[in-house]
Design an enzyme around this catalytic site. Structure first.
Site, PDB file in Angstrom:
ATOM      1  N   SER A 137       0.847  -1.188   0.000  1.00 49.76           N
ATOM      2  CA  SER A 137       0.000   0.000   0.000  1.00 49.76           C
ATOM      3  C   SER A 137       0.883   1.240   0.000  1.00 49.76           C
ATOM      4  CB  SER A 137      -0.886   0.017   1.245  1.00 49.76           C
ATOM      5  OG  SER A 137      -1.382   1.322   1.428  1.00 49.76           O
ATOM      6  N   HIS A 164      -1.433  -1.306  -4.027  1.00 49.87           N
ATOM      7  CA  HIS A 164      -2.694  -0.976  -3.372  1.00 49.87           C
ATOM      8  C   HIS A 164      -2.681   0.540  -3.117  1.00 49.87           C
ATOM      9  CE1 HIS A 164      -6.137  -1.942  -0.727  1.00 49.87           C
ATOM     10  NE2 HIS A 164      -5.667  -0.988   0.055  1.00 49.87           N
ATOM     11  N   ASP A 197      -4.769   3.690  -1.514  1.00 48.68           N
ATOM     12  CA  ASP A 197      -5.832   4.028  -0.567  1.00 48.68           C
ATOM     13  C   ASP A 197      -6.357   5.439  -0.818  1.00 48.68           C
ATOM     14  OD1 ASP A 197      -6.007   1.686   1.124  1.00 48.68           O
ATOM     15  OD2 ASP A 197      -3.946   2.163   1.713  1.00 48.68           O
ATOM     16  N   MET A 251      -8.976   8.188   0.490  1.00 54.48           N
ATOM     17  CA  MET A 251      -9.769   8.544   1.680  1.00 54.48           C
ATOM     18  C   MET A 251     -10.286   9.974   1.545  1.00 54.48           C
ATOM     19  SD  MET A 251      -7.315   7.042   4.653  1.00 54.48           S
ATOM     20  CE  MET A 251      -6.459   5.464   4.480  1.00 54.48           C
ATOM     21  N   HIS A 290      -8.481   1.309  -3.645  1.00 54.43           N
ATOM     22  CA  HIS A 290      -9.388   1.054  -2.511  1.00 54.43           C
ATOM     23  C   HIS A 290     -10.080   2.365  -2.138  1.00 54.43           C
ATOM     24  CE1 HIS A 290      -9.589  -0.255   2.048  1.00 54.43           C
ATOM     25  NE2 HIS A 290     -10.780  -0.128   1.506  1.00 54.43           N
ATOM     26  N   MET A 300     -12.158   4.487   0.026  1.00 59.64           N
ATOM     27  CA  MET A 300     -12.743   4.660   1.367  1.00 59.64           C
ATOM     28  C   MET A 300     -13.408   6.027   1.375  1.00 59.64           C
ATOM     29  SD  MET A 300      -9.597   3.028   3.487  1.00 59.64           S
ATOM     30  CE  MET A 300      -8.524   3.280   2.075  1.00 59.64           C
ATOM     31  N   MET A 310     -11.351  -5.998   5.773  1.00 60.42           N
ATOM     32  CA  MET A 310     -10.544  -5.021   6.514  1.00 60.42           C
ATOM     33  C   MET A 310     -10.174  -5.640   7.865  1.00 60.42           C
ATOM     34  SD  MET A 310     -10.126  -2.463   4.569  1.00 60.42           S
ATOM     35  CE  MET A 310      -9.102  -1.607   5.773  1.00 60.42           C
ATOM     36  N   ASP A 343      -6.644  -6.555   4.271  1.00 63.66           N
ATOM     37  CA  ASP A 343      -6.052  -5.212   4.316  1.00 63.66           C
ATOM     38  C   ASP A 343      -5.986  -4.691   5.747  1.00 63.66           C
ATOM     39  OD1 ASP A 343      -5.141  -2.686   3.736  1.00 63.66           O
ATOM     40  OD2 ASP A 343      -7.001  -2.001   2.772  1.00 63.66           O
TER      41      ASP A 343
HETATM   42  C1  DX5 Z   1      -6.153   1.355   5.968  1.00 62.74           C
HETATM   43  C2  DX5 Z   1      -5.787   1.142   4.536  1.00 62.74           C
HETATM   44  C3  DX5 Z   1      -4.704   0.147   4.368  1.00 62.74           C
HETATM   45  C4  DX5 Z   1      -3.363   0.565   4.920  1.00 62.74           C
HETATM   46  C5  DX5 Z   1      -2.637  -0.670   5.326  1.00 62.74           C
HETATM   47  O1  DX5 Z   1      -7.253   2.178   6.039  1.00 62.74           O
HETATM   48  O2  DX5 Z   1      -6.907   0.693   3.804  1.00 62.74           O
HETATM   49  O3  DX5 Z   1      -4.562  -0.221   3.013  1.00 62.74           O
HETATM   50  O4  DX5 Z   1      -2.580   1.278   4.005  1.00 62.74           O
HETATM   51  O5  DX5 Z   1      -1.505  -0.306   6.026  1.00 62.74           O
HETATM   52  P1  DX5 Z   1      -0.812  -1.260   7.082  1.00 62.74           P
HETATM   53  O6  DX5 Z   1      -0.307  -2.465   6.325  1.00 62.74           O
HETATM   54  O7  DX5 Z   1       0.291  -0.429   7.647  1.00 62.74           O
HETATM   55  O8  DX5 Z   1      -1.838  -1.647   8.100  1.00 62.74           O
HETATM   56 ZN    ZN Z   2      -6.510  -0.178   1.791  1.00 56.81          ZN
END
Ligand code: DX5
Ligand code: ZN
Length: 217
Positions: A7, A32, A34, A36, A65, A67, A136, A174
């Site tokens: 990620s 990956h 993220d 947000m 991903h 969010m 998750m 994840d």
């Molecule tokens: C959390 C994200 C993850 C995050 C994972 O909200 O969706 O993808 O980047 O990071 P680690 O591996 O550090 O938990």
């Molecule tokens: Zn993620």
């Protein structure tokens, strides 16, 4: 073979291009990414413009991903930016079936993600339609959190449902995955392991990737 998906949330954003190149050269399977919005989760990250520049410098598939609230509004933007895999949250979609069909019509792999408190049984009426499910294993919003142990049972339950129904749906996990627990998470039934802080916090991506391949063999 279990896929490794670093990620980029935990990458050094000042040197993002170099980070992408180095991780890609280490032989990882997908990036990956993220996204947000500060509403669905209490944090903000990046938008489609960054996804599209990442796309330009790597051939490694991009696993985006979302969010975010109301993801339907932004699907086209992320598809245009180059998402190969695109995940929406179960909790953020009112018309999840329509959303999943839309993503698949665009020839992008459609994923649905479940927050830690959302039971796997909620996927009963949609599991046949999705390409992959993202379990998750932390509450979404931040990298570097601890793996929630109950997630292992969720992965096992989902794996059984997929097997019983004769589906080929992939399971992605994840949050909080690291070399220490990767074997157990894979053994529970995951096909894709997201790894943020443990991956980009390591000094040598190639030797970590090699070590992970051995652990996951
Ligand atoms: C959390 C994200 C993850 C995050 C994972 O909200 O969706 O993808 O980047 O990071 P680690 O591996 O550090 O938990
Ligand atoms: Zn993620």
């Amino acid at each position: 073979m279990v896929k490794i998906a670093p990620s980029i949330l935990s990458a050094d954003f000042l040197r993002l291009g170099e980070e992408i190149k180095a991780a890609g050269a280490a032989g990882i399977d997908m990036f990956h990414i993220d996204i947000m919005d500060g509403h669905f989760v209490p944090n903000m990250t990046i938008g489609p413009s960054i996804v599209s520049v990442v796309k330009k410098i790597t051939d490694v598939p991009l696993d985006v991903h979302l969010m975010i609230e109301d993801p339907d509004k932004y699907l086209d933007d992320f598809i245009k930016a180059g998402a190969d895999y695109l995940t929406v949250h179960y909790e953020a979609c009112v018309h999840l079936h329509r959303t999943v069909q839309y993503i698949k019509e665009k020839k992008v792999k459609a994923g649905v993600s479940l927050n830690p408190s959302t039971p796997v049984r909620n996927l009963d009426s949609i599991i046949e339609d999705v390409d992959f499910v993202v379990i998750m294993s932390v509450n979404p919003g931040f990298g570097g959190q601890g793996f929630i142990p109950q997630s292992l049972d969720k992965i096992k339950t989902l794996k059984k449902i997929i097997g019983d129904r004769g589906l080929s749906t992939l399971i992605e996990v994840d949050g909080g995955v690291k070399p220490d627990n990767a074997k157990a998470v894979a053994a529970a039934g995951s096909d894709i392991l997201v790894m943020g802080s443990a991956f980009f916090g390591s000094k040598d991506y190639a030797s970590l990737t090699k070590r992970l391949r051995e652990i996951l063999r």
